[in-house]
Design an enzyme around this catalytic site. Structure first.
Site, mmCIF file in Angstrom:
data_model
loop_
_atom_site.group_PDB
_atom_site.id
_atom_site.type_symbol
_atom_site.label_atom_id
_atom_site.label_comp_id
_atom_site.label_asym_id
_atom_site.label_seq_id
_atom_site.Cartn_x
_atom_site.Cartn_y
_atom_site.Cartn_z
ATOM 1 N N TYR A 25 0.849 -1.157 -0.004
ATOM 2 C CA TYR A 25 -0.024 0.055 0.213
ATOM 3 C C TYR A 25 0.764 1.410 0.066
ATOM 4 C CZ TYR A 25 -4.837 -1.941 0.810
ATOM 5 O OH TYR A 25 -5.882 -2.725 0.657
ATOM 6 N N LYS A 36 3.374 -15.382 1.705
ATOM 7 C CA LYS A 36 3.703 -16.083 0.428
ATOM 8 C C LYS A 36 5.243 -16.406 0.546
ATOM 9 C CE LYS A 36 1.425 -16.742 -2.840
ATOM 10 N NZ LYS A 36 1.118 -18.222 -3.438
ATOM 11 N N ASP A 56 -2.544 -18.156 0.070
ATOM 12 C CA ASP A 56 -3.671 -18.313 -0.652
ATOM 13 C C ASP A 56 -4.399 -19.837 -0.011
ATOM 14 O OD1 ASP A 56 -1.245 -19.928 -0.837
ATOM 15 O OD2 ASP A 56 -1.487 -20.483 -3.015
ATOM 16 N N ASP A 113 -6.270 -7.296 3.650
ATOM 17 C CA ASP A 113 -7.314 -6.628 3.318
ATOM 18 C C ASP A 113 -8.326 -7.834 2.449
ATOM 19 O OD1 ASP A 113 -8.873 -4.481 2.090
ATOM 20 O OD2 ASP A 113 -8.235 -4.781 0.229
ATOM 21 N N ASP A 145 -12.050 -9.444 4.433
ATOM 22 C CA ASP A 145 -13.189 -9.554 3.496
ATOM 23 C C ASP A 145 -13.848 -10.835 3.196
ATOM 24 O OD1 ASP A 145 -13.234 -6.726 3.076
ATOM 25 O OD2 ASP A 145 -13.933 -6.978 1.077
#
Ligand code: IPM
Ligand code: MG
Length: 367
Positions: free
Chosen positions: A142, A192, A224, A248, A252
């Site tokens: 970000y 990751k 993942d 993020d 969600d």
């Protein structure tokens, strides 16, 4: 001693509507629990852009740095899509997070019993779910440099940079371990490390910090696979710690397990201030929902529960936070549903303000 101070930034879209319901709750605490807050209100996001040509005025930023806690509604809307990136409503929120150095973003995903049938997953997968995602909030892709869209040969290239220092990983890991100590003492770190050096470093630093918390059972997962496990059997998790971008996405996904984004609060915490309280901003996980703004359809619960988090994390009023959470639970158990929670036959939705009134009535009943 002066009252604790709160800066309210309702923002855009449904932000002002849901915040009006939070004001009822804040007033209730002043009137019935002798807990008065000094509340001030200001603009953020598109509302600030309309007034000042920027999504967060410097004066508002300065106020946010001074108060005990900031409560934010939501930012953004289609009207602002055409704006330059530097003045988009979202930049106002990102500036608050960055300048207040709110590195630890706590996003609980809790399934209320009354809503277990409402999740898109089977009720037994989500009933009783209570997990906490700790998202790093002030670094990573970000904010990493270089960034931008540049010309290279005869085409353009979009660039963002994932970047984490050891100290940035260390401090958010510590926040997550501290939370795990107060919960089920289980922490899963997600990155990751199989493809990203920043993930390799993340895993190393989290493992190192874990040595200071021998009671916490630490595990690591590729993000993942973590996303998959969250959908398969979310109750295997207690606290999850992850970076800004993965956090993020994962938050969600976790939110949807519980049935509605309209239910979930968040706290963004920084280092302790001189008075010992952490710098803090509380906001619902949902966005400004421009499609339903101004119609009294929005669910105010996420924003009201964000105030409950403020009671717990900024004002050390855990019992009062629990009182508010139980009032919400009672109202849901009694069958009140805003439009986002519909699905059951024959249930008429209540409006935003009816939901707020019902929660205040349940608070009254708790006395
Ligand atoms: C969130 C939102 C924000 C983010 C946007 C509005 C900048 O999606 O808080 O999750 O990406 O962090
Ligand atoms: Mg998001």
């Amino acid at each position: 001693m002066s009252n604790p101070s709160l800066l309210i930034l309702p923002g855009d879209g449904i932000g002002p509507e849901v915040m009006a319901e939070v004001r009822k709750v804040i007033d209730w605490y002043g009137a019935k629990r002798d807990l008065a807050f000094d509340v001030s209100e200001d603009l953020v996001g598109g509302a600030a852009y309309d007034a000042h040509g920027m999504p967060l005025h410097d004066d508002t930023m300065a106020k946010a740095q001074e108060v005990d806690a900031v409560l934010l509604g939501a930012v953004g809307g289609p009207k602002y899509d055409v704006l330059d990136f530097s003045v988009k409503p979202e930049r106002g929120l990102l500036r608050l997070r960055k300048e207040m150095d709110l590195f630890a973003n706590l996003r609980p995903a809790q399934c209320f019993d009354a809503l277990a049938d409402f999740s898109s997953l089977k009720p037994d997968v989500v009933a009783g779910l209570d997990i906490m995602i700790v998202r790093e909030l002030t670094s990573g892709i970000y904010f990493g440099e270089p960034r931008g869209i540049i010309e290279e040969g005869n085409e353009r290239v979009g660039i963002n940079t994932q970047r984490y220092t050891e100290s940035e990983i260390d401090r958010v890991a510590r926040s997550a371990f501290e939370l795990a100590m107060k919960r089920d003492k289980k922490l899963c770190s997600m990155e990751k490390a199989n493809v990203m050096e920043s993930g390799v470093l993340w895993r190393e630093v989290v493992t190192e910090v874990g040595k200071d918390y021998p009671e916490v059972e630490l595990s690591h997962m590729y993000a993942d696979a973590g996303a998959m496990q969250l959908c398969r059997w979310p109750k295997q998790f207690d606290v999850i710690v992850t970076d800004n971008l993965f956090g993020d996405l994962l938050s969600d996904a976790a939110a949807m397990l519980t049935g509605s984004l309209g239910m979930l609060p968040s706290a963004s915490l920084g280092a302790p201030m001189a008075n010992g309280r952490p710098k803090a901003l509380y906001e619902p996980v949902h966005g400004s929902a421009p499609d339903i703004a101004g119609q009294g359809k929005a669910n105010p619960i996420a924003c009201i529960l964000s105030f409950a988090m403020a009671l717990r994390y900024s004002f050390d009023l855990g019992d009062e936070a629990t009182r508010l959470e139980q009032a919400v639970e009672k109202v849901l158990a009694d069958g009140a549903r805003t439009a986002d929670l519909l699905g059951e036959e024959g249930v008429d939705p209540v409006s935003t303000s009816q939901m707020g009134d019902a929660i205040v009535a349940a608070l009254d009943a708790s006395l």
